[in-house]
Design a protein around this motif. Structure first.
Motif, PDB file in Angstrom:
ATOM      1  N   HIS A   1      51.523  12.836 -10.243  1.00 25.02           N
ATOM      2  CA  HIS A   1      51.155  13.755 -11.322  1.00 25.02           C
ATOM      3  C   HIS A   1      49.635  13.833 -11.473  1.00 25.02           C
ATOM      4  N   LEU A   2      48.979  12.690 -11.437  1.00 25.81           N
ATOM      5  CA  LEU A   2      47.523  12.661 -11.582  1.00 25.81           C
ATOM      6  C   LEU A   2      46.833  13.378 -10.422  1.00 25.81           C
ATOM      7  N   LYS A   3      47.393  13.252  -9.239  1.00 24.70           N
ATOM      8  CA  LYS A   3      46.817  13.958  -8.086  1.00 24.70           C
ATOM      9  C   LYS A   3      46.928  15.462  -8.286  1.00 24.70           C
ATOM     10  N   LYS A   4      48.054  15.926  -8.832  1.00 29.97           N
ATOM     11  CA  LYS A   4      48.218  17.353  -9.110  1.00 29.97           C
ATOM     12  C   LYS A   4      47.228  17.820 -10.172  1.00 29.97           C
ATOM     13  N   VAL A   5      46.963  16.976 -11.164  1.00 33.37           N
ATOM     14  CA  VAL A   5      45.955  17.297 -12.188  1.00 33.37           C
ATOM     15  C   VAL A   5      44.592  17.476 -11.520  1.00 33.37           C
TER      16      VAL A   5
ATOM     17  N   SER B   1      39.134  11.695 -18.585  1.00 32.32           N
ATOM     18  CA  SER B   1      40.332  10.866 -18.669  1.00 32.32           C
ATOM     19  C   SER B   1      40.145   9.769 -19.718  1.00 32.32           C
ATOM     20  N   ASP B   2      40.910   9.875 -20.797  1.00 34.66           N
ATOM     21  CA  ASP B   2      40.897   8.872 -21.863  1.00 34.66           C
ATOM     22  C   ASP B   2      41.873   7.771 -21.460  1.00 34.66           C
ATOM     23  N   GLU B   3      41.342   6.610 -21.126  1.00 35.26           N
ATOM     24  CA  GLU B   3      42.172   5.496 -20.649  1.00 35.26           C
ATOM     25  C   GLU B   3      42.009   4.261 -21.531  1.00 35.26           C
ATOM     26  N   VAL B   4      41.889   4.460 -22.834  1.00 32.41           N
ATOM     27  CA  VAL B   4      41.635   3.323 -23.722  1.00 32.41           C
ATOM     28  C   VAL B   4      42.794   2.337 -23.779  1.00 32.41           C
ATOM     29  N   TYR B   5      44.000   2.776 -23.447  1.00 32.83           N
ATOM     30  CA  TYR B   5      45.143   1.857 -23.447  1.00 32.83           C
ATOM     31  C   TYR B   5      45.569   1.458 -22.028  1.00 32.83           C
ATOM     32  N   ALA B   6      44.671   1.561 -21.068  1.00 28.50           N
ATOM     33  CA  ALA B   6      44.999   1.245 -19.675  1.00 28.50           C
ATOM     34  C   ALA B   6      45.529  -0.171 -19.497  1.00 28.50           C
ATOM     35  N   HIS B   7      45.075  -1.061 -20.332  1.00 23.13           N
ATOM     36  CA  HIS B   7      45.464  -2.472 -20.221  1.00 23.13           C
ATOM     37  C   HIS B   7      46.790  -2.774 -20.920  1.00 23.13           C
TER      38      HIS B   7
ATOM     39  N   PHE C   1      50.099   1.600 -14.226  1.00 24.85           N
ATOM     40  CA  PHE C   1      48.968   2.437 -14.617  1.00 24.85           C
ATOM     41  C   PHE C   1      48.136   2.751 -13.381  1.00 24.85           C
ATOM     42  N   VAL C   2      47.771   4.020 -13.227  1.00 27.01           N
ATOM     43  CA  VAL C   2      46.916   4.467 -12.127  1.00 27.01           C
ATOM     44  C   VAL C   2      45.687   5.125 -12.762  1.00 27.01           C
ATOM     45  N   PRO C   3      44.486   4.639 -12.486  1.00 28.62           N
ATOM     46  CA  PRO C   3      43.289   5.253 -13.068  1.00 28.62           C
ATOM     47  C   PRO C   3      42.999   6.611 -12.428  1.00 28.62           C
ATOM     48  N   MET C   4      42.621   7.577 -13.247  1.00 24.13           N
ATOM     49  CA  MET C   4      42.314   8.926 -12.760  1.00 24.13           C
ATOM     50  C   MET C   4      41.127   8.922 -11.806  1.00 24.13           C
ATOM     51  N   GLY C   5      40.245   7.960 -11.951  1.00 28.67           N
ATOM     52  CA  GLY C   5      39.041   7.902 -11.120  1.00 28.67           C
ATOM     53  C   GLY C   5      39.295   7.843  -9.628  1.00 28.67           C
ATOM     54  N   ILE C   6      40.486   7.409  -9.216  1.00 30.21           N
ATOM     55  CA  ILE C   6      40.748   7.341  -7.771  1.00 30.21           C
ATOM     56  C   ILE C   6      40.816   8.733  -7.146  1.00 30.21           C
ATOM     57  N   PHE C   7      40.894   9.762  -7.976  1.00 30.08           N
ATOM     58  CA  PHE C   7      40.933  11.137  -7.473  1.00 30.08           C
ATOM     59  C   PHE C   7      39.589  11.838  -7.607  1.00 30.08           C
ATOM     60  N   GLY C   8      38.523  11.071  -7.791  1.00 28.61           N
ATOM     61  CA  GLY C   8      37.190  11.635  -7.948  1.00 28.61           C
ATOM     62  C   GLY C   8      36.710  12.426  -6.745  1.00 28.61           C
ATOM     63  N   SER C   9      37.247  12.165  -5.578  1.00 33.47           N
ATOM     64  CA  SER C   9      36.840  12.944  -4.402  1.00 33.47           C
ATOM     65  C   SER C   9      37.502  14.321  -4.389  1.00 33.47           C
ATOM     66  N   ILE C  10      38.554  14.488  -5.183  1.00 34.62           N
ATOM     67  CA  ILE C  10      39.213  15.801  -5.296  1.00 34.62           C
ATOM     68  C   ILE C  10      38.519  16.626  -6.375  1.00 34.62           C
ATOM     69  N   ALA C  11      38.314  16.036  -7.544  1.00 34.27           N
ATOM     70  CA  ALA C  11      37.616  16.686  -8.657  1.00 34.27           C
ATOM     71  C   ALA C  11      36.826  15.606  -9.394  1.00 34.27           C
ATOM     72  N   PRO C  12      35.659  15.943  -9.931  1.00 30.39           N
ATOM     73  CA  PRO C  12      34.888  14.934 -10.652  1.00 30.39           C
ATOM     74  C   PRO C  12      35.630  14.435 -11.886  1.00 30.39           C
TER      75      PRO C  12
ATOM     76  N   ASP D   1      32.515  10.488  -8.968  1.00 33.88           N
ATOM     77  CA  ASP D   1      32.173  11.776  -8.377  1.00 33.88           C
ATOM     78  C   ASP D   1      31.433  11.566  -7.065  1.00 33.88           C
ATOM     79  N   PRO D   2      32.132  11.101  -6.020  1.00 34.32           N
ATOM     80  CA  PRO D   2      31.446  10.823  -4.755  1.00 34.32           C
ATOM     81  C   PRO D   2      30.811  12.057  -4.113  1.00 34.32           C
ATOM     82  N   ASN D   3      31.223  13.245  -4.518  1.00 36.27           N
ATOM     83  CA  ASN D   3      30.646  14.467  -3.952  1.00 36.27           C
ATOM     84  C   ASN D   3      29.386  14.929  -4.679  1.00 36.27           C
ATOM     85  N   GLY D   4      29.015  14.251  -5.777  1.00 35.37           N
ATOM     86  CA  GLY D   4      27.775  14.550  -6.481  1.00 35.37           C
ATOM     87  C   GLY D   4      27.767  15.831  -7.298  1.00 35.37           C
ATOM     88  N   ILE D   5      28.928  16.351  -7.650  1.00 37.07           N
ATOM     89  CA  ILE D   5      29.005  17.613  -8.391  1.00 37.07           C
ATOM     90  C   ILE D   5      28.430  17.470  -9.795  1.00 37.07           C
ATOM     91  N   LEU D   6      28.747  16.368 -10.474  1.00 35.14           N
ATOM     92  CA  LEU D   6      28.240  16.174 -11.835  1.00 35.14           C
ATOM     93  C   LEU D   6      26.722  16.066 -11.855  1.00 35.14           C
TER      94      LEU D   6
END
Length: 113
Positions: free
Chosen positions: A18-22, A35-41, A49-60, A85-90
């Motif tokens: 789901h997160l990859k589709k987002v 991505s609000d992940e205040v309850y990740a723990h 739990f999967v952090p959204m940051g792992i998809f930073g190469s798809i979208a910042p 944001d490994p692509n430096g877009i931000l």
């Protein structure tokens, strides 16, 4: 696009698919993901739990976290943010400079009443 994952301590936890589709939709729309992940723990059930940051190469992605929630001191309102944001877009569009500039102006500590 803003997402909250997990929803709250008893809420939904999004799957990796789901997160990859987002992230793919954000890329298609040319927007970033906050991505609000205040309850990740603090998740329940069988979904990990999967952090959204792992998809930073798809979208910042800008991830928000909370020290206050994790250590049960909600009155302190302490938190953090991190960019993925490994692509430096931000950086290219001045988002990083805007965030840093804002924090240099208004990073005062919380006031107890």
């Amino acid at each position: 696009m803003a997402i909250i994952n997990p929803g709250n301590p008893c809420g939904n936890v999004y799957t990796e698919q789901h997160l990859k589709k987002v992230a793919e939709m954000a890329r298609k729309l040319g927007i970033l993901v906050i991505s609000d992940e205040v309850y990740a723990h603090l998740t329940f059930g069988s979904k990990p739990f999967v952090p959204m940051g792992i998809f930073g190469s798809i979208a910042p992605v800008i991830t928000l976290g909370s020290i206050s929630k994790r250590w049960i001191v909600p009155g302190c309102r302490l938190g953090w943010l991190v960019t993925n944001d490994p692509n430096g877009i931000l950086k290219e569009h001045g988002v990083i400079d805007s965030i840093a500039g804002y924090l240099n102006i208004s990073s005062d500590p919380a006031t107890f009443t």
